[in-house]
Design an enzyme around this catalytic site. Structure first.
Site, short mmCIF file in Angstrom:
data_model
loop_
_atom_site.label_atom_id
_atom_site.label_comp_id
_atom_site.label_asym_id
_atom_site.label_seq_id
_atom_site.Cartn_x
_atom_site.Cartn_y
_atom_site.Cartn_z
N CYS A 32 1.05 -1.24 0.55
CA CYS A 32 -0.40 0.13 0.46
C CYS A 32 0.47 1.21 0.11
O CYS A 32 0.85 2.17 -0.70
CB CYS A 32 -1.01 0.12 1.07
SG CYS A 32 -0.51 -0.41 2.55
N HIS B 87 -2.79 0.99 6.77
CA HIS B 87 -2.97 0.88 5.17
C HIS B 87 -3.15 2.28 5.05
O HIS B 87 -3.46 2.95 5.79
CB HIS B 87 -4.04 0.08 5.56
CG HIS B 87 -4.65 -0.05 3.92
ND1 HIS B 87 -3.78 -0.53 3.02
CD2 HIS B 87 -5.53 -0.03 3.39
CE1 HIS B 87 -4.23 -1.19 1.74
NE2 HIS B 87 -5.85 -0.06 1.65
N HIS C 241 -5.81 1.88 -4.45
CA HIS C 241 -4.83 1.33 -3.42
C HIS C 241 -4.09 -0.62 -3.42
O HIS C 241 -5.09 -0.90 -4.88
CB HIS C 241 -5.41 1.45 -1.89
CG HIS C 241 -6.75 -0.06 -1.57
ND1 HIS C 241 -7.04 0.04 -0.67
CD2 HIS C 241 -7.18 -0.15 -2.29
CE1 HIS C 241 -7.99 -1.10 -0.79
NE2 HIS C 241 -8.58 -0.82 -1.84
#
Length: 389
Positions: A301, A349, A361
């Site tokens: 990420c 994240h 993402h």
């Protein structure tokens, strides 16, 4: 008088048959075990699909947190390795310089011998820890010229500096060893959590997998509805702001204020950079999530957001924990394309906002870079929104 109590064997009767005490105890134990087995639930009941889903999500979340720790440790290890290499190169150069200087000092001693001084032990000089002590002990120091004495002093100074550098290099090597050990531990932690998640999923039947897919579909639909709501709210707020600006412009003439002009210029600059970051991110859609990866074939990420903004000329740190501190934090209601959306209390994240409640993402292991609602896990897991430039 002695008792004449009649003896009777211990035990009980079953269907008119007398049984010894040992057999009775055994039968009693069997009966109790049978009752316990019937009354007690299974020692390891199979979890429900909902429980499996939650457990897998938790494991992926833990794996992402462990991945960010791995990323931070790997970056620290790389920096430490560069420092060690630099120190070792410095020590090698200094040592070579000292060896050359020591040979020159040996020539000084030999020259004094030629002028009538006692024959010097040149080999002892070359092996001496402190050449100045050697010259003092051999009574040659007073015979050296000013330039030669200065050379001895320089040697002693350089020798002390080299010794210090050697100590720094040794300490840095120990730090590097510790960092490498931590890196291995972080890597093993990620792999362990991912293996556990895969194991849980592998035990599901086809029917259970279908039920799990249905649950995930409902979650995506709910997330998409929430994204649409955010888009509507932002559109309404933007329309209201435009109407207010138009009224203000009508009331004050066509010349806008300096503050408004400056704000527009800033917005325009950010939009231009954000467009470049988003253009890059869109070309990465479909590439696999690989923990620790920074491209170009795969990403995790924070590796994706770092690469996207680098394409726009903005250098972001490697981890989510550092990226969240770069730029300006803005409320969710003011989110704009290009902003970074961070998730979970541990900030493990991150995604790149594209507008209309959606982001690009790298979701998790086994998945691919994709566009998805920022509410994919519910609004409660959104930690913050950061404008990085």
């Amino acid at each position: 008088m002695a008792s004449h109590r009649k003896w009777s064997p211990t035990g009980t009767r079953i269907a008119g048959i007398r049984t010894p005490a040992l057999a009775t105890a055994a039968l009693t134990s069997v009966a109790l075990l049978s009752q316990t087995a019937n009354a007690a639930p299974s020692a390891d009941p199979k979890p429900s699909i909902e429980e499996v889903e939650k457990k897998v999500d938790d494991l992926y979340h833990q794996a992402e947190a462990a991945t960010e720790k791995y990323n931070a440790t790997r970056e620290k290890t790389a920096q430490q390795r560069k420092r060690v290499d630099s120190l070792l190169d410095d020590v090698a150069q200094r040592t070579e310089k000292l060896n050359t200087a020591r040979e020159e000092l040996g020539s000084f001693a030999a020259a004094q011998y030629r002028t009538g001084a006692a024959a010097p032990d040149t080999a002892s000089l070359l092996l001496a820890d402190n050449p100045q002590d050697y010259f003092d002990q051999t009574q040659l120091m007073n015979r050296l010229t000013t330039r030669q004495k200065a050379a001895v002093d320089d040697y002693v100074t350089e020798q002390a500096a080299t010794t210090k550098k050697r100590a720094e290099a040794s300490e840095s090597l120990q730090t590097l060893t510790t960092a490498q050990s931590a890196l291995r531990t972080s890597k093993a932690d990620v792999q362990r959590k991912l293996a556990e998640a895969r194991s849980l999923l592998s035990k599901l039947t086809a029917e259970e997998k279908a039920r799990l897919a249905a649950i995930e579909k409902k979650k995506r639909e709910a997330a998409d509805r929430k994204a649409a709501e955010l888009a509507q709210q932002q559109a309404a707020a933007e329309k209201k702001a435009q109407e207010a600006a138009a009224q203000q412009q009508t009331g004050s003439g066509t010349t806008g204020s300096a503050g408004t002009s400056g704000s527009s210029a800033t917005d325009s600059s950010y939009t231009a950079k954000a467009d470049k970051a988003l253009a890059f991110a869109r070309t990465q859609v479909g590439k696999p999530y690989v923990w620790g990866a920074t491209g170009p074939g795969s990403y995790d990420c924070s590796g994706l957001t770092q690469a996207a903004w680098k394409a726009a000329g903005v250098d972001l740190p490697r981890t989510t924990w550092d990226q969240v501190n770069v730029g300006t934090t803005v409320p969710l209601s003011d989110i704009k394309p290009g902003d970074l959306v961070f998730f979970y209390d541990d900030i493990s994240h991150v995604g790149l906002y594209v507008g209309n409640g959606m982001m690009i993402h790298a979701p998790k292991p086994g998945a691919y870079v994709r566009e998805e609602s920022i509410f994919y896990g519910g609004e409660s897991i959104i930690h913050s929104v950061v404008r990085p430039a």
